[in-house]
Every structure is written in C-alpha cells, then in structure tokens.
Design a protein around this motif. Structure first.
Motif, short mmCIF file in Angstrom:
data_model
loop_
_atom_site.label_atom_id
_atom_site.label_comp_id
_atom_site.label_asym_id
_atom_site.label_seq_id
_atom_site.Cartn_x
_atom_site.Cartn_y
_atom_site.Cartn_z
N SER A 193 32.06 -47.48 -32.96
CA SER A 193 33.26 -47.31 -33.81
C SER A 193 34.34 -46.51 -33.09
O SER A 193 35.53 -46.83 -33.14
N ARG A 219 38.19 -47.83 -31.43
CA ARG A 219 39.44 -47.12 -31.77
C ARG A 219 40.09 -46.54 -30.52
O ARG A 219 41.32 -46.57 -30.39
N THR A 275 34.84 -54.92 -36.90
CA THR A 275 35.81 -53.83 -36.66
C THR A 275 37.00 -54.37 -35.88
O THR A 275 38.15 -54.06 -36.20
N SER A 335 34.80 -49.13 -47.52
CA SER A 335 34.87 -49.76 -46.19
C SER A 335 35.82 -49.03 -45.27
O SER A 335 37.03 -48.98 -45.52
N ALA A 336 35.27 -48.49 -44.18
CA ALA A 336 36.10 -47.81 -43.19
C ALA A 336 37.00 -48.81 -42.46
O ALA A 336 38.07 -48.46 -41.99
N GLN A 337 36.54 -50.06 -42.38
CA GLN A 337 37.35 -51.07 -41.69
C GLN A 337 38.60 -51.39 -42.50
O GLN A 337 39.70 -51.52 -41.95
N ARG A 373 33.27 -43.56 -42.91
CA ARG A 373 33.48 -42.91 -41.60
C ARG A 373 34.98 -42.66 -41.37
O ARG A 373 35.81 -43.51 -41.71
N ASP A 383 25.00 -48.39 -41.68
CA ASP A 383 24.49 -49.11 -40.50
C ASP A 383 23.05 -48.71 -40.15
O ASP A 383 22.40 -49.38 -39.34
N LYS A 438 27.26 -57.80 -43.85
CA LYS A 438 27.28 -57.32 -42.45
C LYS A 438 27.04 -58.50 -41.49
O LYS A 438 27.18 -59.64 -41.90
#
Ligand code: S3P
Length: 425
Positions: A22, A26, A94, A166-168, A193, A313, A340
């Motif tokens: 992740s 980024r 991602t 959802s962090a995405q 996250r 995850d 997922k």
C-alpha cells in the motif's frame, strides 16, 4: 503450478521482507505527481506495484533504477502526458481505484483496464463520488473495468461519507481533492488504513462516531525521499507460522507498524501470541520497527466489528491461526472479503472443507471447528496471492502437509515467499 508443502516442526532466524504494498503504490503515485526528482528505497517487488509503475510510465514519468533504490522524475500539477494506449492495472485494485482519482482531474482521455479478477471487482464505489466531484467516467454495464475517464470541466471539492469501509475509495476521493480549490472531506465510521493521509500530511480529525480526512490543492505532493517499511500483511504469514510452531523464534526487521494496520498484532496477542516490538522508528509519517515472535499456544477470541477494516487483508492467515487455536474460529461483519482478489469467504470455506474441517459459511463471514482430517489435501489459490500463502502456512503446520494449486500468484505481493520460508524452516 501445484506446490507441495510438508509439515515443519519449528523455525528460527531473521527475515527482511519487501516494502509494504500500500505504501509502495502511494510512493510511486505521489512521486509521479510531484514536479521533480523523488527517491524511493525498499519498494515492493510484487507485480501489483509494477502495474502502478507501468501506468505512470505511460503517463510520461521517468523511473531510473539505482543501486540504493528507485529515482522518479515526476511531472508536476496536471502535467501528465496522454497515454498512447489503455492503462493496465493488472490484478491491483489500489492501482485502478487510486489512479482514477488522479486521472479524473487531467485534461486528456484515459482508459483503465485490469485482469479477469480486477475486471469483476466493484468500481461504482469510486465512480459515484468522483462523478459528484465533476468527473466524467464511463464504465461497463455492471460498473466494472474497463472504465473510460473523459476530461472534466472542473473538479470540485465534496464532503463525502464512505458507504463501505474502503481506504481505496477514501484515497481516490482525497487524490481528486488535491486538484480542487476548496477542501474535500471524507468521513469514515470505522477508520481504514491512513497511508494517503500520513504520506501527504493531510489533516484528519477523530470523532466519537468516526474520522474525517481533508485534502485540497495545498496538499499536492512535492518531491521527496521515501523509505518503505516492510509489509505487515506479508509479515503476518510468517508471524502466524512462527506462533503456531512450538519452540520457534523469529525476528522480522523494519515492519510497518502504522496503527491502522497493526490490528493483526493486537488480535494475535489477545489470542495468546508472544509478539514483541523493538527498535521503533518513523519515515514519511509511517512508523516501523522489528518484531520478535515466539512459538505460543493460541486460543480463539471474539473479533470485534470495529477492527475488521484494520485486519481485512490478514483475515485469511488469521483464520489459519484460528484453526490451530483452542476453540472455534468465528469471523463476521467481513462481507468486504467477497470483493477482494477472489471471493475470500468462499475461497477460505472451500479449502477448509477440502481439508475436512467443519465449516459454516455466512454472508459476512464464516466459522471453523475441528482439525484437518484429509491427508495432504489439494487446496485452491483461486489465483489470489493471500489465499495461496494462507494455505501454504496451513499446510506447513498440518500433520500431513498439503498442496496449493496455482501457487505462482504469490508474485502479486511477494515473489520470494518460498525462498523466505526455506531460509527460516
Ligand atoms: C488497500 C486498501 C484495502 C486493502 C488493499 C489495499 C490500499 O482495500 O484490502 O489490499 O492500499 O488502500 P479497501 O479499499 O477495501 O480498504
């Protein structure tokens, strides 16, 4: 490839694992956006991060592999070049979701595609808020990839409350928000996250009913040096293996200890796992440190709904710990697992049944009782890296071992998994 694993009795040694997936995505994205040269050390060597790099290469970013890391010559605000062909996100959710937030604000057309698994995963969750921000996105009938992004007149700020943890999705909205004058806010009930917020230095506020993160043009990334700590999700497979084998002692170096990712350590410790954190440090707002794991006897515990986004995850390998722990393993409120790289609830239940365990499947989770009964069962990865590695660990702990079909997919996050196991077994 069908990969066979025999039981091992204990393990010992030191592991240094590749950079967190992740954080790596980024670091590549933010370096590509920044005007000038950034430097990234310990980037993930998995296929997913390669997909992100390839997308940004097509957008005109230059990547130079140096001895100590990767030099990135980023393009600056709205300065990417139009891609000559479709941008292929491969297997990586991602990549597809975060890049959409960036491309929504560019003044050229782009098309994002993915492999068979990614082409089945939901994209409406990003299309809806990005469209509210002014983006022009055309998707297939089921709101899946491929999606076409057409230049928007203007990207404007929104206040958005996430309907799914959802962090995405949060990141896609915050990244589009970097192209707007006003401030965008994203509220989440159970925090996911927060790498995007930490790495961009975004303002966040914690309330009794959730968390809000903010972004605007003022937060647009600048060139930077990144050190990527090792991936805690990758480390979890080895942590569970060491805990389940009596007499084991393992040191895992420089593991990401971001509090929005360390739920797995809390759950395993509450189950009785001996895990010690030492040498804690920080880089780019991301804490990390070494972990010392000692073989322990584990007991199953109640897993709270609030912690699910933090361990999402790690649930496949946590369930392996649960199988060999005292009592029944139960996980609920985890329906997101069905969206997922594979339907992970189905994949886990299918394999545990194949190994002769008592399994009950729910819409939002499953429960498991008993011990493996089938001799060296053939288990399916469903082409999902985390399912493949979870059942490698399951087989290494099971008396009669086991075989995992289509094991090669581990290269998505950790191409050297087998060598790492051999070095400590
Ligand atoms: C990720 C967020 C999580 C996680 C995925 C990586 C990220 O997905 O499962 O592997 O890097 O933002 P969600 O968007 O469902 O939180």
């Amino acid at each position: 490839m069908l990969k066979e694993f025999n039981k091992i009795n204990n393990l010992s040694g030191v592991l240094t694992l590749p950079g967190d997936k992740s954080i790596s995505h980024r670091a590549v994205m933010f370096s590509s956006m920044a005007a000038g040269e950034s430097f990234i050390q310990n980037l993930s060597n998995g296929e997913d991060v390669k997909s992100t790099i390839n997308c940004f290469k097509q957008l005109g970013v230059e990547f130079i592999t140096a001895k100590e890391g990767l030099r990135v010559l980023g393009k600056g605000f709205k300065n990417f070049k139009a891609p000559g062909k479709n941008l292929d996100a491969g297997n990586s959710g991602t990549t597809a979701r975060l890049i959409s937030g960036i491309l929504a604000a560019q003044n050229f057309e782009s098309v994002i595609t993915g492999d068979d698994s990614l082409s089945k995963r939901p994209m409406q969750r990003i299309i809806y808020p990005l469209t509210k921000m002014g983006a022009n996105i055309i998707a297939s009938e089921n709101s899946t990839l491929p999606i076409k992004i057409i230049p928007a007149k203007k990207i404007q700020a929104i206040d958005y409350e996430l309907p799914v943890a959802s962090a995405q999705v949060k990141s896609a909205v915050l990244l589009a928000g970097l192209h707007a004058e006003e401030i965008t806010s994203v509220k989440e009930k159970y925090p996911t996250r927060d790498h995007t917020e930490r790495m961009l230095g975004l303002k966040t506020e914690l309330f009794s009913d959730g968390k809000i993160s903010y972004s605007s043009k003022l937060n647009y990334p600048l060139p930077k040096e990144y050190f990527i700590p090792s991936d805690i999700s990758t480390a979890s497979f080895f942590i569970v293996l060491a805990l389940l084998l009596p007499g084991s002692k393992l040191l895992v170096k420089n593991v990401s200890l971001n509090p929005s990712r360390t739920g797995i350590l809390d759950v395993l410790k509450n189950m009785g796992g001996k895990i010690e954190k030492v040498n804690t440090k920080e880089s780019s707002g991301e804490p990390f440190g070494d972990l010392i794991i000692t073989g322990s006897s584990l007991s199953n515990i109640r897993i709270d709904e609030k912690i699910i986004p933090n361990i999402i995850d790690e649930i496949p390998v946590l369930s392996v710990a649960g199988v060999f722990a005292e009592g029944e393993f139960i996980i609920r409120h985890a329906e997101e697992l069905r969206s997922k790289e594979s339907d992970r609830i189905h994949a886990l239940c299918y394999n545990y049944k194949a190994a002769g365990l008592d399994v009950e499947e729910f819409k939002d989770g499953f429960s498991i009782k008993g011990l493996p009964k089938i001799n060296s069962p053939v288990l399916e990865s469903f082409h999902d890296h985390r399912i493949a590695m979870a059942f490698a660990i399951f087989s290494l702990v099971s008396k009669s071992g086991g075989k995992v079909n289509n094991f090669d997919c581990v290269s998505i996050s950790n191409p050297n998994f087998i060598e790492q196991i051999k070095s400590i077994a």
